[in-house]
Motif scaffolding. Structure first.
Motif, PDB file in Angstrom:
ATOM      1  N   GLU A 146       0.818  -1.205   0.000  1.00  0.00           N
ATOM      2  CA  GLU A 146       0.000   0.000   0.000  1.00  0.00           C
ATOM      3  C   GLU A 146       0.853   1.257   0.000  1.00  0.00           C
ATOM      4  O   GLU A 146       0.539   2.233  -0.681  1.00  0.00           O
ATOM      5  N   ALA A 147       1.920   1.210   0.761  1.00  0.00           N
ATOM      6  CA  ALA A 147       2.817   2.365   0.780  1.00  0.00           C
ATOM      7  C   ALA A 147       3.346   2.618  -0.626  1.00  0.00           C
ATOM      8  O   ALA A 147       3.338   3.743  -1.120  1.00  0.00           O
ATOM      9  N   MET A 148       3.776   1.547  -1.265  1.00  0.00           N
ATOM     10  CA  MET A 148       4.313   1.678  -2.618  1.00  0.00           C
ATOM     11  C   MET A 148       3.265   2.237  -3.557  1.00  0.00           C
ATOM     12  O   MET A 148       3.579   2.955  -4.499  1.00  0.00           O
ATOM     13  N   THR A 149       2.037   1.863  -3.323  1.00  0.00           N
ATOM     14  CA  THR A 149       0.962   2.316  -4.187  1.00  0.00           C
ATOM     15  C   THR A 149       0.635   3.785  -3.960  1.00  0.00           C
ATOM     16  O   THR A 149       0.377   4.530  -4.897  1.00  0.00           O
ATOM     17  N   SER A 150       0.685   4.183  -2.688  1.00  0.00           N
ATOM     18  CA  SER A 150       0.284   5.550  -2.355  1.00  0.00           C
ATOM     19  C   SER A 150       1.121   6.628  -3.033  1.00  0.00           C
ATOM     20  O   SER A 150       0.601   7.578  -3.567  1.00  0.00           O
ATOM     21  N   PHE A 151       2.422   6.469  -3.023  1.00  0.00           N
ATOM     22  CA  PHE A 151       3.249   7.440  -3.753  1.00  0.00           C
ATOM     23  C   PHE A 151       3.723   6.744  -5.001  1.00  0.00           C
ATOM     24  O   PHE A 151       4.079   5.577  -4.969  1.00  0.00           O
ATOM     25  N   GLY A 152       3.729   7.451  -6.112  1.00  0.00           N
ATOM     26  CA  GLY A 152       4.043   6.775  -7.366  1.00  0.00           C
ATOM     27  C   GLY A 152       5.520   6.764  -7.718  1.00  0.00           C
ATOM     28  O   GLY A 152       5.931   6.076  -8.631  1.00  0.00           O
ATOM     29  N   ASP A 153       6.317   7.522  -6.985  1.00  0.00           N
ATOM     30  CA  ASP A 153       7.709   7.630  -7.403  1.00  0.00           C
ATOM     31  C   ASP A 153       8.666   6.737  -6.622  1.00  0.00           C
ATOM     32  O   ASP A 153       8.242   5.962  -5.781  1.00  0.00           O
ATOM     33  N   PHE A 154       9.920   6.862  -6.938  1.00  0.00           N
ATOM     34  CA  PHE A 154      10.933   6.014  -6.338  1.00  0.00           C
ATOM     35  C   PHE A 154      11.252   6.375  -4.895  1.00  0.00           C
ATOM     36  O   PHE A 154      11.459   7.528  -4.569  1.00  0.00           O
ATOM     37  N   ARG A 155      11.313   5.351  -4.048  1.00  0.00           N
ATOM     38  CA  ARG A 155      11.693   5.533  -2.653  1.00  0.00           C
ATOM     39  C   ARG A 155      12.674   4.447  -2.258  1.00  0.00           C
ATOM     40  O   ARG A 155      12.606   3.339  -2.774  1.00  0.00           O
ATOM     41  N   SER A 156      13.515   4.772  -1.288  1.00  0.00           N
ATOM     42  CA  SER A 156      14.451   3.760  -0.799  1.00  0.00           C
ATOM     43  C   SER A 156      13.744   2.887   0.229  1.00  0.00           C
ATOM     44  O   SER A 156      12.723   3.277   0.804  1.00  0.00           O
ATOM     45  N   ALA A 157      14.310   1.729   0.487  1.00  0.00           N
ATOM     46  CA  ALA A 157      13.729   0.811   1.463  1.00  0.00           C
ATOM     47  C   ALA A 157      13.641   1.501   2.814  1.00  0.00           C
ATOM     48  O   ALA A 157      12.655   1.375   3.542  1.00  0.00           O
ATOM     49  N   GLN A 158      14.657   2.251   3.138  1.00  0.00           N
ATOM     50  CA  GLN A 158      14.693   2.933   4.424  1.00  0.00           C
ATOM     51  C   GLN A 158      13.583   3.973   4.514  1.00  0.00           C
ATOM     52  O   GLN A 158      12.945   4.128   5.564  1.00  0.00           O
ATOM     53  N   ASP A 159      13.340   4.684   3.433  1.00  0.00           N
ATOM     54  CA  ASP A 159      12.248   5.656   3.414  1.00  0.00           C
ATOM     55  C   ASP A 159      10.941   4.968   3.770  1.00  0.00           C
ATOM     56  O   ASP A 159      10.183   5.434   4.618  1.00  0.00           O
ATOM     57  N   ILE A 160      10.699   3.862   3.101  1.00  0.00           N
ATOM     58  CA  ILE A 160       9.460   3.129   3.314  1.00  0.00           C
ATOM     59  C   ILE A 160       9.362   2.650   4.757  1.00  0.00           C
ATOM     60  O   ILE A 160       8.324   2.761   5.389  1.00  0.00           O
ATOM     61  N   HIS A 161      10.463   2.161   5.241  1.00  0.00           N
ATOM     62  CA  HIS A 161      10.504   1.707   6.627  1.00  0.00           C
ATOM     63  C   HIS A 161      10.160   2.842   7.595  1.00  0.00           C
ATOM     64  O   HIS A 161       9.326   2.682   8.484  1.00  0.00           O
ATOM     65  N   ASP A 162      10.774   3.994   7.386  1.00  0.00           N
ATOM     66  CA  ASP A 162      10.513   5.146   8.247  1.00  0.00           C
ATOM     67  C   ASP A 162       9.041   5.520   8.176  1.00  0.00           C
ATOM     68  O   ASP A 162       8.388   5.732   9.185  1.00  0.00           O
ATOM     69  N   LEU A 163       8.556   5.610   6.956  1.00  0.00           N
ATOM     70  CA  LEU A 163       7.179   5.994   6.713  1.00  0.00           C
ATOM     71  C   LEU A 163       6.216   5.091   7.468  1.00  0.00           C
ATOM     72  O   LEU A 163       5.326   5.554   8.195  1.00  0.00           O
ATOM     73  N   LEU A 164       6.398   3.796   7.329  1.00  0.00           N
ATOM     74  CA  LEU A 164       5.515   2.850   7.988  1.00  0.00           C
ATOM     75  C   LEU A 164       5.694   2.920   9.502  1.00  0.00           C
ATOM     76  O   LEU A 164       4.733   2.772  10.258  1.00  0.00           O
ATOM     77  N   GLY A 165       6.903   3.159   9.909  1.00  0.00           N
ATOM     78  CA  GLY A 165       7.179   3.226  11.340  1.00  0.00           C
ATOM     79  C   GLY A 165       6.377   4.325  12.008  1.00  0.00           C
ATOM     80  O   GLY A 165       5.849   4.144  13.102  1.00  0.00           O
ATOM     81  N   ARG A 166       6.269   5.454  11.336  1.00  0.00           N
ATOM     82  CA  ARG A 166       5.527   6.575  11.886  1.00  0.00           C
ATOM     83  C   ARG A 166       4.040   6.273  11.934  1.00  0.00           C
ATOM     84  O   ARG A 166       3.331   6.715  12.819  1.00  0.00           O
ATOM     85  N   GLY A 167       3.574   5.548  10.968  1.00  0.00           N
ATOM     86  CA  GLY A 167       2.147   5.256  10.873  1.00  0.00           C
ATOM     87  C   GLY A 167       1.692   4.229  11.895  1.00  0.00           C
ATOM     88  O   GLY A 167       2.359   4.005  12.904  1.00  0.00           O
ATOM     89  N   SER A 168       0.571   3.613  11.618  1.00  0.00           N
ATOM     90  CA  SER A 168      -0.014   2.674  12.554  1.00  0.00           C
ATOM     91  C   SER A 168       0.433   1.238  12.278  1.00  0.00           C
ATOM     92  O   SER A 168       0.008   0.317  12.951  1.00  0.00           O
ATOM     93  N   THR A 169       1.294   1.083  11.293  1.00  0.00           N
ATOM     94  CA  THR A 169       1.676  -0.270  10.912  1.00  0.00           C
ATOM     95  C   THR A 169       3.174  -0.422  10.769  1.00  0.00           C
ATOM     96  O   THR A 169       3.683  -0.610   9.675  1.00  0.00           O
ATOM     97  N   PRO A 170       3.899  -0.351  11.870  1.00  0.00           N
ATOM     98  CA  PRO A 170       5.349  -0.487  11.778  1.00  0.00           C
ATOM     99  C   PRO A 170       5.754  -1.832  11.192  1.00  0.00           C
ATOM    100  O   PRO A 170       5.132  -2.859  11.472  1.00  0.00           O
ATOM    101  N   VAL A 171       6.780  -1.805  10.375  1.00  0.00           N
ATOM    102  CA  VAL A 171       7.281  -3.029   9.766  1.00  0.00           C
ATOM    103  C   VAL A 171       8.795  -3.012   9.893  1.00  0.00           C
ATOM    104  O   VAL A 171       9.427  -1.990   9.630  1.00  0.00           O
TER     105      VAL A 171
END
Lengths: 135, 135
Positions: free
Chosen positions: B21-46
């Motif tokens: 879902e994170a990948m779907t929400s933004f359409g551009d390129f992100r690093s794994a760490q970005d995604i991790h940080d993003l999810l960490g802040r939200g309600s679904t840490p991974v």
DNA sequence: TTTCATGCAAATTGTTTGCAAATCG
DNA sequence: CGATTTGCAAACAATTTGCATGAAA
């Protein structure tokens, strides 16, 4: 931001020469570690850190091209070498070097069209070579 | 050679869904760490490792595109169905998707010519975008 | 002699892996 | 239940950096 300042001149040391010559001897892309190993075996060992520092300097000064392999390793090539691409066999690894003036022109055109300057590109073709298909 | 075998199925777990879902929400390129940080802040840490494992699986299955930034970092983006290439700004990372029927044909032709079958290829164009040139 | 380059080893960084505990089917 | 997935921390590999020593200018 001027913290990363370095000298404007580059001394022609033994090791610097060795690296440049190594880069010249083979025309294709090699990793810093490859070059280090190669020099280590020969009569002119050069420290790995120095190889990195030298390569970075050369890239900076535009004498060497750097790009990234699929797994993130940096590979370097003497700039003047003719630009070409690779056709690689997935199965046996055989490689054919191919040129593509058409592709060069196309990428340039696309970049222009989108207002991008200072264009470069990477292109690799993968397939199964005839020998591998037969057996 | 079969040592890296894994299950053929991929369980739809909470974290896997979150990553997709994170990948779907933004359409551009992100690093794994970005995604991790993003999810960490939200309600679904991974966990970071899980993010990496998931992304790799997605790349493997063709649902996600991966490429390397200039300094070797892997960046990922949900990949649209059609085969396309990227025009990437070296400086700011802006990406434009481009199609190249001509290139597709050309690579195919080259491969045929050398007896290679089952052809695929990678092509990335790098340059400096207009905004970055201006400054 | 003064400044820049080298080598070594320690430090960083992005990514992968081993393994016990949690989870899915 | 039994197989897969997760998280954490330790393991890794490529690259960079600090610092004392050696070589140019």
């Amino acid at each position: 931001m001027t913290s990363t300042e370095g000298p404007r001149t580059m001394r022609p040391t033994r090791q610097r020469t060795a690296v440049v010559e190594a880069m010249t001897s083979f025309g294709d892309f090699r990793s810093a570690q490859d070059i280090h190993d190669l020099l280590g075996r020969g009569s002119t060992p050069v420290g790995l850190a120095t190889v990195y520092r030298t390569l970075n300097a050369l890239v900076e000064s535009g004498e060497v091209d750097m790009l990234r392999t699929e797994d993130g390793e940096a590979i370097y090539r003497r700039c003047s070498a003719a630009h070409h691409h690779h056709l690689v066999c997935r199965s046996c690894g055989a490689t054919v070097e191919v040129e593509g003036p058409a592709v060069e022109r196309w990428t340039q055109a696309i970049a222009d069209e989108h207002g991008f300057a200072d264009v470069s590109h990477t292109l690799e073709i993968f397939g199964t070579c005839s020998s591998c298909r037969v057996r």
